[in-house]
Design a protein around this motif. Structure first.
Motif, PDB file in Angstrom:
ATOM      1  N   GLU A  87      -2.384   3.494   6.925  1.00  0.00           N
ATOM      2  CA  GLU A  87      -1.451   3.146   5.859  1.00  0.00           C
ATOM      3  C   GLU A  87      -1.224   1.648   5.704  1.00  0.00           C
ATOM      4  N   SER A  88      -2.171   0.820   6.143  1.00  0.00           N
ATOM      5  CA  SER A  88      -2.003  -0.629   6.010  1.00  0.00           C
ATOM      6  C   SER A  88      -1.892  -0.999   4.533  1.00  0.00           C
ATOM      7  N   GLY A  89      -0.996  -1.931   4.241  1.00  0.00           N
ATOM      8  CA  GLY A  89      -0.737  -2.325   2.872  1.00  0.00           C
ATOM      9  C   GLY A  89       0.225  -1.397   2.149  1.00  0.00           C
ATOM     10  N   ILE A  90       0.584  -0.294   2.796  1.00  0.00           N
ATOM     11  CA  ILE A  90       1.492   0.683   2.196  1.00  0.00           C
ATOM     12  C   ILE A  90       2.814   0.719   2.967  1.00  0.00           C
ATOM     13  N   ILE A  91       2.694   0.922   4.266  1.00  0.00           N
ATOM     14  CA  ILE A  91       3.848   0.975   5.166  1.00  0.00           C
ATOM     15  C   ILE A  91       3.457   0.244   6.436  1.00  0.00           C
ATOM     16  N   GLU A  92       4.388  -0.525   6.994  1.00  0.00           N
ATOM     17  CA  GLU A  92       4.110  -1.198   8.264  1.00  0.00           C
ATOM     18  C   GLU A  92       5.141  -0.777   9.290  1.00  0.00           C
ATOM     19  N   GLY A  93       4.814  -1.012  10.539  1.00  0.00           N
ATOM     20  CA  GLY A  93       5.730  -0.669  11.614  1.00  0.00           C
ATOM     21  C   GLY A  93       5.323   0.615  12.297  1.00  0.00           C
ATOM     22  N   THR A  94       6.196   1.113  13.106  1.00  0.00           N
ATOM     23  CA  THR A  94       5.930   2.297  13.906  1.00  0.00           C
ATOM     24  C   THR A  94       6.134   3.561  13.084  1.00  0.00           C
ATOM     25  N   TYR A 122      -7.145  22.355  -1.136  1.00  0.00           N
ATOM     26  CA  TYR A 122      -5.745  22.103  -1.492  1.00  0.00           C
ATOM     27  C   TYR A 122      -5.664  21.668  -2.952  1.00  0.00           C
ATOM     28  N   LYS A 123      -4.620  22.110  -3.618  1.00  0.00           N
ATOM     29  CA  LYS A 123      -4.406  21.794  -5.030  1.00  0.00           C
ATOM     30  C   LYS A 123      -3.057  21.104  -5.187  1.00  0.00           C
ATOM     31  N   CYS A 124      -3.017  20.097  -6.047  1.00  0.00           N
ATOM     32  CA  CYS A 124      -1.755  19.425  -6.344  1.00  0.00           C
ATOM     33  C   CYS A 124      -0.826  20.415  -7.040  1.00  0.00           C
ATOM     34  N   THR A 125       0.422  20.458  -6.581  1.00  0.00           N
ATOM     35  CA  THR A 125       1.392  21.402  -7.143  1.00  0.00           C
ATOM     36  C   THR A 125       2.135  20.826  -8.334  1.00  0.00           C
ATOM     37  N   GLY A 126       2.085  19.505  -8.509  1.00  0.00           N
ATOM     38  CA  GLY A 126       2.868  18.858  -9.546  1.00  0.00           C
ATOM     39  C   GLY A 126       4.262  18.487  -9.068  1.00  0.00           C
ATOM     40  N   LYS A 127       4.632  18.956  -7.878  1.00  0.00           N
ATOM     41  CA  LYS A 127       5.943  18.636  -7.321  1.00  0.00           C
ATOM     42  C   LYS A 127       5.863  17.317  -6.570  1.00  0.00           C
ATOM     43  N   THR A 128       6.916  16.543  -6.670  1.00  0.00           N
ATOM     44  CA  THR A 128       6.995  15.264  -5.961  1.00  0.00           C
ATOM     45  C   THR A 128       8.365  15.151  -5.309  1.00  0.00           C
ATOM     46  N   GLU A 129       8.453  14.205  -4.396  1.00  0.00           N
ATOM     47  CA  GLU A 129       9.709  13.906  -3.717  1.00  0.00           C
ATOM     48  C   GLU A 129       9.781  12.398  -3.540  1.00  0.00           C
ATOM     49  N   PRO A 130      10.926  11.807  -3.799  1.00  0.00           N
ATOM     50  CA  PRO A 130      11.031  10.354  -3.651  1.00  0.00           C
ATOM     51  C   PRO A 130      10.791   9.912  -2.207  1.00  0.00           C
ATOM     52  N   PHE A 131      10.201   8.756  -2.061  1.00  0.00           N
ATOM     53  CA  PHE A 131      10.056   8.159  -0.736  1.00  0.00           C
ATOM     54  C   PHE A 131      11.447   7.740  -0.262  1.00  0.00           C
ATOM     55  N   PRO A 132      11.757   7.919   1.021  1.00  0.00           N
ATOM     56  CA  PRO A 132      13.103   7.592   1.508  1.00  0.00           C
ATOM     57  C   PRO A 132      13.309   6.093   1.750  1.00  0.00           C
ATOM     58  N   TYR A 133      13.315   5.335   0.655  1.00  0.00           N
ATOM     59  CA  TYR A 133      13.569   3.898   0.784  1.00  0.00           C
ATOM     60  C   TYR A 133      14.928   3.694   1.442  1.00  0.00           C
ATOM     61  N   GLY A 134      15.005   2.695   2.307  1.00  0.00           N
ATOM     62  CA  GLY A 134      16.234   2.422   3.027  1.00  0.00           C
ATOM     63  C   GLY A 134      16.304   3.103   4.377  1.00  0.00           C
ATOM     64  N   ASP A 135      15.439   4.075   4.622  1.00  0.00           N
ATOM     65  CA  ASP A 135      15.356   4.745   5.920  1.00  0.00           C
ATOM     66  C   ASP A 135      14.092   4.248   6.608  1.00  0.00           C
ATOM     67  N   ASP A 136      14.237   3.215   7.410  1.00  0.00           N
ATOM     68  CA  ASP A 136      13.075   2.592   8.047  1.00  0.00           C
ATOM     69  C   ASP A 136      12.700   3.227   9.382  1.00  0.00           C
ATOM     70  N   ARG A 137      13.194   4.436   9.652  1.00  0.00           N
ATOM     71  CA  ARG A 137      12.846   5.104  10.916  1.00  0.00           C
ATOM     72  C   ARG A 137      11.349   5.348  11.036  1.00  0.00           C
ATOM     73  N   PHE A 138      10.660   5.519   9.916  1.00  0.00           N
ATOM     74  CA  PHE A 138       9.238   5.838   9.934  1.00  0.00           C
ATOM     75  C   PHE A 138       8.373   4.658   9.528  1.00  0.00           C
ATOM     76  N   GLY A 139       8.969   3.477   9.461  1.00  0.00           N
ATOM     77  CA  GLY A 139       8.254   2.279   9.066  1.00  0.00           C
ATOM     78  C   GLY A 139       8.876   1.649   7.840  1.00  0.00           C
ATOM     79  N   LYS A 140       8.395   0.458   7.530  1.00  0.00           N
ATOM     80  CA  LYS A 140       8.922  -0.297   6.396  1.00  0.00           C
ATOM     81  C   LYS A 140       7.919  -0.240   5.245  1.00  0.00           C
ATOM     82  N   PRO A 141       8.341   0.306   4.092  1.00  0.00           N
ATOM     83  CA  PRO A 141       7.422   0.360   2.950  1.00  0.00           C
ATOM     84  C   PRO A 141       7.122  -1.040   2.424  1.00  0.00           C
ATOM     85  N   LEU A 142       5.871  -1.251   2.037  1.00  0.00           N
ATOM     86  CA  LEU A 142       5.437  -2.535   1.493  1.00  0.00           C
ATOM     87  C   LEU A 142       5.251  -2.478  -0.020  1.00  0.00           C
TER      88      LEU A 142
END
Length: 174
Positions: free
Chosen positions: A34-41, A141-161
């Protein structure tokens, strides 16, 4: 392919493997890092324990090297309802990724879920991970069309870039 439930002594190796596969922390970089997308642990001991405690019905499985017994793959399988299971924390040791272990691990995970009465598997993938989405699509696997927002502000899983991240969901009938 043999899958075993992860146990507490496995946690350090699992954490190292997940961080190497997702974030490129290791000797060999993963093809889908995920380089360039999210950094950190991506995963820590406390996050792993928190997820396991919060979801006791989930199965966190590992695949080991036959000779060394080292963990070379992981997969999280969680029943969402009576028919659909969620697949996450899917990793393969980056040094072994060109040996088709991912395909075998995914197939074994699907078989495990099916043996536990699942009728479909659902996964969530970041919308910008085109190569990974295509990899799953090639496996049915087929795309369902469903999405979920990325949890911005919750850096437990890394920092979004990036500021355009959402999870897209793919599903496969078993």
């Amino acid at each position: 392919m043999l899958l075993e439930h992860a146990s507490e002594p496995d946690y350090p190796a699992i954490i190292d493997l997940v961080n190497a596969a997702y974030r490129g922390h290791g000797a060999v970089e993963s093809w889908n890092v995920e380089s360039g997308i999210i950094e950190g642990t991506r995963l820590t001991d406390s996050l792993l324990r928190e997820d396991l405690a919060a979801k006791p019905h989930a199965h966190f499985l590992v695949h080991r090297d036959a000779e060394s017994r080292a963990i070379i793959g992981t997969v999280w399988l969680e029943p969402m309802d009576t028919d659909t299971w969620y697949l996450g924390l899917f990793t393969v040791d980056p040094a072994l990724q060109k040996q088709h272990l991912g395909r075998a691990l995914l197939s074994a995970a699907e078989d495990f879920a099916k043996a536990h009465d699942a009728r479909s598997i659902r996964i969530g993938v970041l919308n910008v991970r085109d190569a990974l989405i295509a990899w799953y699509e090639r496996r049915g696997y087929k795309c369902t069309g469903k999405t979920e927002p990325f949890p911005y502000g919750d850096d437990r899983f890394g920092k979004p870039l990036r500021d355009d991240l959402v999870f897209v969901f793919l599903e496969k009938a078993l």
